[in-house]
Design an enzyme around this catalytic site. Sequence first.
Site, PDB file in Angstrom:
ATOM      1  N   HIS A  71       0.835  -1.214   0.000  1.00 29.33           N
ATOM      2  CA  HIS A  71       0.000   0.000   0.000  1.00 29.33           C
ATOM      3  C   HIS A  71       0.868   1.262   0.000  1.00 29.33           C
ATOM      4  O   HIS A  71       1.431   1.631   1.024  1.00 29.33           O
ATOM      5  CB  HIS A  71      -0.887  -0.024   1.254  1.00 29.33           C
ATOM      6  CG  HIS A  71      -1.912   1.070   1.308  1.00 29.33           C
ATOM      7  ND1 HIS A  71      -3.105   0.922   1.961  1.00 29.33           N
ATOM      8  CD2 HIS A  71      -1.917   2.334   0.812  1.00 29.33           C
ATOM      9  CE1 HIS A  71      -3.810   2.047   1.858  1.00 29.33           C
ATOM     10  NE2 HIS A  71      -3.098   2.923   1.168  1.00 29.33           N
ATOM     11  N   HIS A 191     -10.557   0.160   2.147  1.00 27.78           N
ATOM     12  CA  HIS A 191     -10.200   1.078   3.230  1.00 27.78           C
ATOM     13  C   HIS A 191     -11.470   1.174   4.060  1.00 27.78           C
ATOM     14  O   HIS A 191     -12.407   1.855   3.662  1.00 27.78           O
ATOM     15  CB  HIS A 191      -9.787   2.409   2.576  1.00 27.78           C
ATOM     16  CG  HIS A 191      -9.933   3.641   3.414  1.00 27.78           C
ATOM     17  ND1 HIS A 191      -8.956   4.592   3.483  1.00 27.78           N
ATOM     18  CD2 HIS A 191     -10.949   4.116   4.174  1.00 27.78           C
ATOM     19  CE1 HIS A 191      -9.356   5.588   4.262  1.00 27.78           C
ATOM     20  NE2 HIS A 191     -10.563   5.326   4.688  1.00 27.78           N
ATOM     21  N   ASP A 350       1.252   2.554   3.715  1.00 31.88           N
ATOM     22  CA  ASP A 350       0.320   3.640   3.381  1.00 31.88           C
ATOM     23  C   ASP A 350       1.097   4.945   3.167  1.00 31.88           C
ATOM     24  O   ASP A 350       0.677   6.024   3.596  1.00 31.88           O
ATOM     25  CB  ASP A 350      -0.769   3.816   4.444  1.00 31.88           C
ATOM     26  CG  ASP A 350      -1.916   4.706   3.957  1.00 31.88           C
ATOM     27  OD1 ASP A 350      -1.897   5.103   2.768  1.00 31.88           O
ATOM     28  OD2 ASP A 350      -2.824   5.000   4.763  1.00 31.88           O
TER      29      ASP A 350
HETATM   30 ZN   LIG Z   1      -6.720   4.384   3.044  1.00 29.96          ZN
END
Ligand SMILES: [Zn+2]
Length: 474
Positions: A71, A191, A350
């Site tokens: 991610h 998400h 992320d």
């Molecule tokens: Zn996210």
Amino acid sequence: MAPEGARLGGVVADLEVSRAWLVDPAIGREGPGDIVVEDGVLRSVVWLDGAEAEGIDDRGVVVAPGLVDLHAHFREPGFEDAETVATGMAAAAHGGFTTVCAMANTSPAIDEASVLVRVREAAERSGSPVELLVYGAVSAGRKGETLAALGELSDGGAIGFSDDGAPVRSAAILRHALAYAGMLGRVIVDHPEEPILTDGAEANEGLVATILGLKGWPTAAEASAVGRDLAILTEVLADVPAARLHLTHLSTAASLELVRRAKAAGLPVTCDITPHHLALTDEWLAGARRWAWEALDEDGRARSPWADGALVAGPFDPTLRVNPPLRSALDAAALLAALVDGTADAIATDHAPHTRVDKEVEFGLAANGISGIETALGIVLAAVDAGRLPLSRAIEALTTGPGGVLHGWGWGGSRRLVEGEAADLVLFDRSTPWRVEAAGLASRGKNTPLLGRDLPGRVLLTVAGGRLAYEEPG
Ligand SMILES: [Zn+2]
């Protein structure tokens, strides 16, 4: 130790690393050893024992397989001021990553094959040997109204589908997407966030948000979405046994408990957690700078940063604004437990680079996200140094953990230290820390709350697919 004469992107012709600590989660082994790379191939892996191994421990140079990130946001096309594919790949290599999955929330979104081709071309042009895998969007324009061109994106090589940056808002769209993607042999990465509960939310709901006057962001906003997603997955599986769901950046104890039970019931669900949710907590918003595990007392109860003098910085640092928000120390402890027991399959960064214009504003107005791909290993090693996480599990969660998730999605790569295969590895040094400084980050996004902080595990060298991806300068 440095590879002779190799240039970035070039084949590593000759590299010998002697008397290092090797970690190979694929065979569950770690210990003293030597490796030799010739012409990009791992020629020899020798595990040392007895007298030969004397004096080598896991506190010095470590050799591990190249890290895998499920991610990351590389911002191209559309937001090149924040990151480009080329700077993102350089940042990844500096962080020890050799395979990265890029999210689809670019502009335009990666909702049709032509955009995906542009991203791949940018990766090719960068000259970086880091392997870039790309998600397609779930919905057209990530608006959550109609499905994106999933079939076309799948044919174009999308590794899966995600509307990340936002949840798949519509349960009906998620249901169709799980079924259709399943038929294509692809995963949906959600998400999980219930937007009605997070409208205007700024910080984790709790004492810190209350004292700072920030609007609370309840943990139930995540757990309720996880519950919804799992319920829909269960139903879709009856018709499409190949349907698969991955839940990204889980941040709450309640979410992990739902996944733990779903896995025990045999549901094909996987999940990841981020380094920042593992190690940072909402008290950082008030000005604390201690790790999550330092914010618990001996009985596992959260300590108040006001009561015990932990506030060392000013409040409202906008680099701490992230979605989902930094949670309580108890949630972070639950994430650590889920990592140790395998409920969390992987650590994913992320990585969310932003420009100063988008970040250096009032806390509640700042863009969500932390530029994190270069500090992920260091944060995780801080947990290892604190005795909270075995080194082998930390490396597993950054290599074979995400690699195994990717295998489930059809990826053919491997993450192991095996003679005869293309060298794909990272060397890092645990004996001396490195200081996180804006100028030292390859990412265009300097938005990290860790600037000025010393982290363990300096990356010395990253080799991706037999080619030089990063080498420590000097
Ligand atoms: Zn996210």
